[in-house]
Design a protein around this motif. Sequence first.
Motif, PDB file in Angstrom:
ATOM      1  N   UNK A 119      -3.218   0.976  -0.665  1.00 44.36           N
ATOM      2  CA  UNK A 119      -4.326   1.836  -1.085  1.00 44.36           C
ATOM      3  C   UNK A 119      -5.653   1.107  -1.090  1.00 44.36           C
ATOM      4  N   UNK A 120      -5.691  -0.088  -0.461  1.00 50.06           N
ATOM      5  CA  UNK A 120      -6.950  -0.819  -0.368  1.00 50.06           C
ATOM      6  C   UNK A 120      -7.332  -0.992   1.093  1.00 50.06           C
TER       7      UNK A 120
ATOM      8  N   UNK B  71      -5.895   8.794   8.634  1.00 43.32           N
ATOM      9  CA  UNK B  71      -4.709   9.513   9.113  1.00 43.32           C
ATOM     10  C   UNK B  71      -3.526   9.350   8.173  1.00 43.32           C
ATOM     11  N   UNK B  72      -3.750   8.704   7.021  1.00 39.94           N
ATOM     12  CA  UNK B  72      -2.678   8.523   6.043  1.00 39.94           C
ATOM     13  C   UNK B  72      -2.633   9.735   5.125  1.00 39.94           C
ATOM     14  N   UNK B  73      -1.712   9.676   4.173  1.00 36.05           N
ATOM     15  CA  UNK B  73      -1.562  10.806   3.264  1.00 36.05           C
ATOM     16  C   UNK B  73      -2.278  10.551   1.938  1.00 36.05           C
TER      17      UNK B  73
ATOM     18  N   UNK C 104      -6.543  13.463  -7.153  1.00 40.56           N
ATOM     19  CA  UNK C 104      -7.474  14.531  -6.810  1.00 40.56           C
ATOM     20  C   UNK C 104      -8.174  14.290  -5.485  1.00 40.56           C
ATOM     21  N   UNK C 105      -7.999  13.133  -4.888  1.00 39.16           N
ATOM     22  CA  UNK C 105      -8.759  12.790  -3.690  1.00 39.16           C
ATOM     23  C   UNK C 105      -7.966  13.074  -2.432  1.00 39.16           C
ATOM     24  N   UNK C 106      -8.703  13.449  -1.385  1.00 40.12           N
ATOM     25  CA  UNK C 106      -8.063  13.697  -0.099  1.00 40.12           C
ATOM     26  C   UNK C 106      -7.823  12.366   0.611  1.00 40.12           C
TER      27      UNK C 106
END
Length: 117
Positions: free
Chosen positions: A10-11, A42-44, A80-82
């Motif tokens: 996530x970084x 392009x990740x989730x 909450x973030x895309x």
Amino acid sequence: MPNFNFEKSKRLLNAQSFQSVFENTDLKVSNSNFLLLAHQNKLKHARLGMIVAKKNIRLSVGRNRIKRVIRSSFRLNQQNLAALDIIFLVRKGMNKLSFKDQSKSISLGLDQLKNKT
RNA sequence: AGAGUUGGUUGGGCAACCGCCGCUGUUUUUUCUUGAUAUUUCCCUAGGUGAUAUCAGGUUAUCAGGGGAGGAAAGUCCGGGCUCCAUAGGGCAGAGUGCCAGGUAACACCUGGGAGGCGCGAGUCUACGGAAAGUGCAGCAGAAAAUAUACCGCCGAUGGUCAAUAAUUUUGAUACAGGUAAGGGUGAAAUGGUGCGGUAAGAGCGCACCGCGCAACUGGCAACAGCUUGUGGCAUUGUAAACCCCGCUCGGAGCAAGACCAAAUAGGAAUCCUUUGGCGCGGCCCGCGUCGGAUUCGGGUAGGUUGCUUGAGGCCCGUGGUGACACGUGCCCUAGAGGAAUGGUUGCUCAAGACAGAACCCGGCUUAUAGACUGACUCUAAAU
RNA sequence: GCACCCGUAGCUCAGCUGGAUAGAGUACUCGGCUUCGAACCGAGCGGUCGAAGGUUCGAAUCCUUCCGGGUGCG
């Protein structure tokens, strides 16, 4: 069960991913204390990168403190973030705010980012 | 009680929840992977290679336990360890250092002592070798600034001139020759000080005391000290954080050091041999590597792994030492990340939390720092 | 990690090596010149020489330690 983890996936870890955000900026949120740049990935999940210049925050204690506050705000709001790559540019004077004001304004910025998507 | 000097310790605490990074254990078998054994495929053998199974281990994931910034982590000002360059050697140059003795792996650090400055004192500060090895510099002022000289002044005995006197003697004048360094003034600094004698006036010119130099003696490992003795009349100002001389120390680079595994790409790489030349290792000599020839087949960038934390380690006690410290017994393991971890929220509590964030590791120095606790000592005042 | 440089007037710099008056240009003020202004001429104002200690009779200069700013190599 919400996921509050903050793992390495996530970084933003290398210069290339930073550069791609700078070159293809889709969204911007500006503030007197910081500037947010974001780019669709392009990740989730969302990914976070931070830039705290020595020029803006002189002492390393202050730089580390700001990075921790940003990280924990990101951690708590990531559901909450895309799927965005977000770069957090810290400006001068951020270290003069209190912890509460810092985290409040950071989550406000993340909310604005969410609304724009 | 007040004022002060000097060391040491500490650098918010507790609980709950959400996170990050190592470590240990457990379980699971999904992915990947290493080794051993067995069976088997291919190659003529040695042996190699592929597949399957079992065991052991790693990795990933789950859960649990436990750990996770400093006294300065800082500045990078010194000194080492470690690694590579040659087992780091010789000369010059260059740099550093500088009272003495000890401590230490080493130091520009520390301890003890000496000398000098400051303070009533406890204490504190000191780049504290050499100025008779040589060179340089010392503005302005002042007569004179390192050679010994003389502006004002003092004297003018002796010699000269003039006057008085009978006189070549004597007395007086003059300040011409000359003598002098007492006094004045200048300066940061002026060629020992005080007193007495001495003299024309003076002067270490002579003497006494003090100071200084040299030598001896005594004490001390030494620096050095001595109200000890002798000797020299005293000549040699300051500056070496000016050049310099003397003693001592120092090879260079740095964990992006270095080692291992190894995509892509290029075709080279390793070993041996020989003379000269160029380049690199701060300059020179020596030496090593490279350009040439021969032989052999591996070499290596991105990336990854490692180096990476058990160390001149800490604590307690004992022994030796004034002390720094050393030795011995016992106990303990206490961050190891890699775009970079120690945070957030809530509650309670108090004195309301200063300076501030590890990046290969140690020993110092310097600088920043809210407070809290505590040892020793000094001065002043009062009481006993 | 290592190596190195610079802080002087409001601004840009010299003077530091080799010690003894702090200077130049520009800016500002005043005067002159001009019908007026610019330019020009003359005069003036302006400095804890980054900070603190030390050496020296004397420090912008020499030495040490800090503070601020900047550069190079890998």
